[in-house]
Design a protein around this motif. Structure first.
Motif, mmCIF file in Angstrom:
data_model
loop_
_atom_site.group_PDB
_atom_site.id
_atom_site.type_symbol
_atom_site.label_atom_id
_atom_site.label_comp_id
_atom_site.label_asym_id
_atom_site.label_seq_id
_atom_site.Cartn_x
_atom_site.Cartn_y
_atom_site.Cartn_z
ATOM 1 N N VAL A 276 0.864 -1.181 0.000
ATOM 2 C CA VAL A 276 0.000 0.000 0.000
ATOM 3 C C VAL A 276 0.900 1.230 0.000
ATOM 4 O O VAL A 276 1.742 1.392 0.897
ATOM 5 C CB VAL A 276 -0.938 0.020 1.218
ATOM 6 C CG1 VAL A 276 -1.818 1.261 1.193
ATOM 7 C CG2 VAL A 276 -1.806 -1.242 1.247
ATOM 8 N N ASN A 277 0.730 2.053 -1.026
ATOM 9 C CA ASN A 277 1.562 3.250 -1.193
ATOM 10 C C ASN A 277 3.047 2.885 -1.154
ATOM 11 O O ASN A 277 3.860 3.547 -0.493
ATOM 12 C CB ASN A 277 1.217 4.294 -0.124
ATOM 13 C CG ASN A 277 -0.252 4.682 -0.153
ATOM 14 O OD1 ASN A 277 -0.866 4.744 -1.211
ATOM 15 N ND2 ASN A 277 -0.836 4.925 1.023
ATOM 16 N N ASN A 278 3.371 1.787 -1.858
ATOM 17 C CA ASN A 278 4.748 1.283 -2.024
ATOM 18 C C ASN A 278 5.373 0.744 -0.741
ATOM 19 O O ASN A 278 6.575 0.508 -0.690
ATOM 20 C CB ASN A 278 5.661 2.370 -2.607
ATOM 21 C CG ASN A 278 5.242 2.775 -4.013
ATOM 22 O OD1 ASN A 278 4.899 1.919 -4.834
ATOM 23 N ND2 ASN A 278 5.269 4.070 -4.297
ATOM 24 N N LYS A 279 4.564 0.527 0.284
ATOM 25 C CA LYS A 279 5.061 -0.059 1.528
ATOM 26 C C LYS A 279 4.368 -1.395 1.771
ATOM 27 O O LYS A 279 3.156 -1.513 1.586
ATOM 28 C CB LYS A 279 4.819 0.878 2.716
ATOM 29 C CG LYS A 279 5.610 2.172 2.645
ATOM 30 C CD LYS A 279 5.335 3.037 3.875
ATOM 31 C CE LYS A 279 6.125 4.345 3.818
ATOM 32 N NZ LYS A 279 5.853 5.194 5.005
ATOM 33 N N ALA A 280 5.124 -2.395 2.200
ATOM 34 C CA ALA A 280 4.555 -3.720 2.464
ATOM 35 C C ALA A 280 3.574 -3.645 3.626
ATOM 36 O O ALA A 280 3.898 -3.100 4.689
ATOM 37 C CB ALA A 280 5.662 -4.719 2.768
ATOM 38 N N ALA A 281 2.363 -4.160 3.401
ATOM 39 C CA ALA A 281 1.348 -4.189 4.460
ATOM 40 C C ALA A 281 1.616 -5.361 5.394
ATOM 41 O O ALA A 281 2.256 -6.353 5.013
ATOM 42 C CB ALA A 281 -0.046 -4.304 3.849
ATOM 43 N N ILE A 282 1.132 -5.242 6.621
ATOM 44 C CA ILE A 282 1.288 -6.326 7.591
ATOM 45 C C ILE A 282 0.433 -7.506 7.157
ATOM 46 O O ILE A 282 -0.765 -7.367 6.897
ATOM 47 C CB ILE A 282 0.875 -5.861 8.999
ATOM 48 C CG1 ILE A 282 1.807 -4.740 9.470
ATOM 49 C CG2 ILE A 282 0.885 -7.026 9.983
ATOM 50 C CD1 ILE A 282 1.385 -4.107 10.789
ATOM 51 N N THR A 283 1.036 -8.680 7.060
ATOM 52 C CA THR A 283 0.302 -9.890 6.701
ATOM 53 C C THR A 283 -0.365 -10.465 7.947
ATOM 54 O O THR A 283 0.302 -10.648 8.972
ATOM 55 C CB THR A 283 1.250 -10.938 6.096
ATOM 56 O OG1 THR A 283 1.876 -10.389 4.934
ATOM 57 C CG2 THR A 283 0.489 -12.206 5.716
ATOM 58 N N PRO A 284 -1.668 -10.734 7.909
ATOM 59 C CA PRO A 284 -2.341 -11.312 9.084
ATOM 60 C C PRO A 284 -1.626 -12.593 9.535
ATOM 61 O O PRO A 284 -1.461 -13.520 8.738
ATOM 62 C CB PRO A 284 -3.755 -11.611 8.572
ATOM 63 C CG PRO A 284 -3.951 -10.660 7.436
ATOM 64 C CD PRO A 284 -2.607 -10.521 6.794
ATOM 65 N N PRO A 285 -1.179 -12.648 10.782
ATOM 66 C CA PRO A 285 -0.379 -13.806 11.235
ATOM 67 C C PRO A 285 -1.120 -15.127 11.166
ATOM 68 O O PRO A 285 -0.496 -16.176 11.018
ATOM 69 C CB PRO A 285 -0.012 -13.437 12.679
ATOM 70 C CG PRO A 285 -1.023 -12.410 13.082
ATOM 71 C CD PRO A 285 -1.371 -11.661 11.846
ATOM 72 N N ARG A 286 -2.453 -15.101 11.259
ATOM 73 C CA ARG A 286 -3.219 -16.336 11.192
ATOM 74 C C ARG A 286 -3.831 -16.561 9.808
ATOM 75 O O ARG A 286 -4.629 -17.458 9.617
ATOM 76 C CB ARG A 286 -4.330 -16.332 12.250
ATOM 77 C CG ARG A 286 -3.823 -16.381 13.681
ATOM 78 C CD ARG A 286 -4.968 -16.606 14.661
ATOM 79 N NE ARG A 286 -4.513 -16.707 16.026
ATOM 80 C CZ ARG A 286 -4.373 -15.674 16.856
ATOM 81 N NH1 ARG A 286 -4.666 -14.459 16.433
ATOM 82 N NH2 ARG A 286 -3.951 -15.841 18.092
ATOM 83 N N GLY A 287 -3.457 -15.729 8.846
ATOM 84 C CA GLY A 287 -3.977 -15.894 7.499
ATOM 85 C C GLY A 287 -3.440 -17.161 6.841
ATOM 86 O O GLY A 287 -2.344 -17.627 7.160
ATOM 87 N N GLU A 288 -4.211 -17.702 5.921
ATOM 88 C CA GLU A 288 -3.820 -18.927 5.235
ATOM 89 C C GLU A 288 -3.582 -18.667 3.754
ATOM 90 O O GLU A 288 -4.042 -17.665 3.196
ATOM 91 C CB GLU A 288 -4.905 -19.998 5.386
ATOM 92 C CG GLU A 288 -5.128 -20.468 6.796
ATOM 93 C CD GLU A 288 -6.118 -21.626 6.883
ATOM 94 O OE1 GLU A 288 -6.554 -22.113 5.822
ATOM 95 O OE2 GLU A 288 -6.442 -22.023 8.002
#
Length: 480
Positions: A276-288
């Motif tokens: 987002v706006n050239n910055k890596a977004a936080i990946t949900p830790p419990r995402g699959e």
């Protein structure tokens, strides 16, 4: 500030549930029942029915969306009548302020159990107090319950159930959520003539639960704040505007996803990572997501599948599998002696997927490599040309109700030549945490602000349909 608001609401709501349980404990004891029966979900409702003299099969009506709220409030009103609470003000008290009045009556020495209020003997004995027939009492209670519950769920908080795995493992199928309407401000009904508590379809009959002959303009009350990136949001599914459903905005299907982009953001995906706006977004830790797994041959054992939360397992050869799981579980799986390799199944960059928004071969995008794309913001003006039109055409035509025509290189909006467009609403980008098993904005684009229902706050109960057990570790759990 947003997290502080969520914690504030949770710290208020959780103790209220405890106060209600304390009140039921004391009232159960007054009726000669053990107080601990108030602690067991579902069973405590069965005991309430038994104390009131109502049939146990009313429990089954609590499984029917819409009807469950009416019946549930009616059950509580019936329950307090068994303790001599006959006045309309007392009915209102148990519906609107149960966390105050149930403990109050439970500890009140003058409040005693008079018998099952649903019995004929009860009516004959307390006829002077009731002054109305049981049928009229029950009818008035239902009407009051409908009005009170409608106001509560429309303006403050509403319960939802997770039906699909698109948010796993952050949210599981069978999680029961409370969704706050006040965080972003309650949206007033746009289709006001509707059957109480039925969303868009009538229970049992399957017909429309609303009449769209009257439509009100979009209006939202002030809230605690705006939608933030990372919020888990309930919203109406935008594609229900299309054939064959043509549903009004507030009667479109409820979806729940995580907000990845807000108005004005430039969003892209690179090798399944959101930027987002050239910055890596936080990946949900419990995402699959999907993983390719090779083992020494043979299938996974049941305990392994359960402990690592492996799902959607597909076997291609004796050694090769595709499955869904979290990054943490994938790392643990890779450490096991019978596993040779585990790697994320990421689609290649530049490979066009026609199912992916905006469904145009000029944009060679897929679920893992997408964009960049600018999310429309109210008041932002975009230049209209052959590249921007496929991305924003649906917004202009469907969500903002304009007549758009294209004739060669000429574009007209509402009969007037146009080479730009200024947006009237804010829009959001929503994605499921289960990245390879979620139908979200990557497939159908932007979510307009008038589709936003509320913010998911916490899981109040969770039921595992496979084991037929309550997931106690998830009860009263905040959603992040």
């Amino acid at each position: 500030m947003n997290i502080a608001t969520d914690i504030f609401l949770f710290t208020i709501t959780a103790p209220l549930g405890i106060l209600i349980t304390i009140g039921l404990w004391k009232l159960f004891q007054k009726a000669g029942r053990p107080g601990w029966e108030s602690l067991i979900p579902v069973y405590n409702i069965y005991i309430i029915l038994k104390i009131s003299g109502r049939s146990w099969w009313l429990l089954s009506l609590l499984l029917i969306p819409g009807i469950n709220l009416i019946v549930g409030l009616g059950i509580m009103i019936d329950f307090i009548k068994s303790y001599g609470k006959f006045k309309m003000s007392q009915n209102a008290a148990v519906v609107l302020l149960p966390f105050i009045y149930l403990p109050k009556w439970g500890f009140d020495k003058n409040t005693r159990y008079l018998g099952p209020s649903a019995s004929d003997d009860f009516y004959e004995e307390h006829h002077g107090d009731l002054k109305k027939s049981p049928a009229r009492e029950w009818t008035e209670a239902i009407i009051f319950a409908v009005v009170a519950a409608t106001l509560i769920r429309s303006l403050f908080i509403e319960a939802y159930t997770i039906p699909t795995p698109s948010m796993e493992s952050s949210l599981l199928v069978g999680d029961f959520l409370f969704v706050s309407k006040i965080n972003y401000g309650a949206r007033l009904p746009m289709t006001p003539v509707a059957f109480p508590f039925a969303h868009h379809t009538m229970p049992l009959t399957g017909g429309k639960a609303y009449w769209d002959g009257i439509k009100l303009p979009y209006f939202r009350l002030p809230g605690f704040g705006d939608i933030k990136k990372g919020d888990v949001v309930v919203f109406n599914y935008p594609m229900d505007a299309d054939s064959p459903l043509y549903r009004p905005v507030d009667k479109r299907e409820n979806y729940i996803k995580r907000c990845q982009g807000i108005p004005g953001d430039t969003l892209s995906l690179l090798n399944a990572r959101v930027y987002v706006n050239n910055k890596a977004a936080i990946t949900p830790p419990r995402g699959e997501m999907e993983y390719m797994v090779r083992n020494n041959g043979g299938s996974f054992n049941w305990q392994q599948v359960y402990d690592l939360h492996l799902s959607d397992i597909q076997q291609f050869t004796n050694q090769d599998f595709i499955l869904n799981t979290t990054a943490r579980s994938a790392a643990l799986l890779k450490q096991q002696s019978d596993v040779q390799s585990v790697r994320a199944n990421v689609r290649l960059r530049g490979v066009y997927d026609p199912e992916i928004f905006p469904h145009d071969p000029h944009f060679r995008w897929n679920v893992d490599n997408f964009g960049p794309i600018i999310i429309p913001k109210k008041g932002w003006t975009v230049k209209l040309d052959s590249l921007s039109l496929p991305i924003y055409r649906r917004v202009i035509e469907v969500y903002e109700h304009n007549r758009l025509q294209v004739n060669g290189n000429n574009i007209s909006i509402n009969g007037k030549a146009a080479n730009s467009y200024t947006f009237k609403l804010n829009y959001y980008w929503m994605m499921g945490d289960n990245r390879h098993n979620s139908e979200d904005s990557r497939f159908w684009g932007f979510v307009p602000e008038d589709h936003i229902v509320g913010k998911a706050l916490f899981v109040w109960m969770s039921w595992d349909a496979e084991t037929h057990r309550i997931r106690w570790s998830r009860v009263m759990r905040m959603i992040y």
